[in-house]
Motif scaffolding. Sequence first.
Motif, PDB file in Angstrom:
ATOM      1  N   UNK A  58       0.857  -1.190   0.000  1.00 30.40           N
ATOM      2  CA  UNK A  58       0.000   0.000   0.000  1.00 30.40           C
ATOM      3  C   UNK A  58       0.889   1.233   0.000  1.00 30.40           C
ATOM      4  N   UNK A  59       0.525   2.212  -0.807  1.00 31.62           N
ATOM      5  CA  UNK A  59       1.266   3.466  -0.875  1.00 31.62           C
ATOM      6  C   UNK A  59       0.360   4.568  -0.331  1.00 31.62           C
ATOM      7  N   UNK A  60       0.884   5.321   0.609  1.00 33.16           N
ATOM      8  CA  UNK A  60       0.109   6.395   1.218  1.00 33.16           C
ATOM      9  C   UNK A  60       0.535   7.725   0.625  1.00 33.16           C
ATOM     10  N   UNK A  61      -0.454   8.569   0.351  1.00 29.84           N
ATOM     11  CA  UNK A  61      -0.195   9.909  -0.175  1.00 29.84           C
ATOM     12  C   UNK A  61      -0.201  10.874   1.012  1.00 29.84           C
ATOM     13  N   UNK A  62       0.939  11.485   1.341  1.00 23.72           N
ATOM     14  CA  UNK A  62       0.969  12.370   2.500  1.00 23.72           C
ATOM     15  C   UNK A  62       0.088  13.603   2.350  1.00 23.72           C
ATOM     16  N   UNK A  64      -2.932  13.493   1.250  1.00 30.27           N
ATOM     17  CA  UNK A  64      -4.316  13.069   1.497  1.00 30.27           C
ATOM     18  C   UNK A  64      -5.106  12.985   0.195  1.00 30.27           C
ATOM     19  N   UNK A  65      -6.363  12.975   0.308  1.00 26.28           N
ATOM     20  CA  UNK A  65      -7.224  12.871  -0.867  1.00 26.28           C
ATOM     21  C   UNK A  65      -7.687  11.442  -1.083  1.00 26.28           C
ATOM     22  N   UNK A  66      -8.694  11.303  -1.912  1.00 28.70           N
ATOM     23  CA  UNK A  66      -9.266   9.967  -2.146  1.00 28.70           C
ATOM     24  C   UNK A  66      -8.587   9.248  -3.285  1.00 28.70           C
ATOM     25  N   UNK A  67      -7.800   9.915  -4.094  1.00 29.89           N
ATOM     26  CA  UNK A  67      -7.115   9.257  -5.195  1.00 29.89           C
ATOM     27  C   UNK A  67      -7.977   9.040  -6.407  1.00 29.89           C
ATOM     28  N   UNK A  68      -9.204   9.520  -6.407  1.00 34.60           N
ATOM     29  CA  UNK A  68     -10.077   9.322  -7.574  1.00 34.60           C
ATOM     30  C   UNK A  68     -10.298  10.615  -8.311  1.00 34.60           C
TER      31      UNK A  68
END
Length: 68
Positions: A58-62, A64-68
């Motif tokens: 799993x890669x976390x985006x610091x 934030x956001x939903x990624x969609x």
Amino acid sequence: MAEQTPDVTLDEVKERARLAGLAIPPNRLPRLRSFLVNALRPIRALDSRTIRTVEPAVVFDPKGGSGS
């Protein structure tokens, strides 16, 4: 790879309890230590290099956001 000692010291038990915010009476520390040694035994015996990875990590985006 260095071999880890399977022993858990009473100082480690005290530190783990402190970090968890638990107040453990000193007379209970040896019993808690034995519980911890028994709980960690299968984990320490596991060689994670022999386990095949099935999914990507799993890669976390610091940001934030939903990624969609």
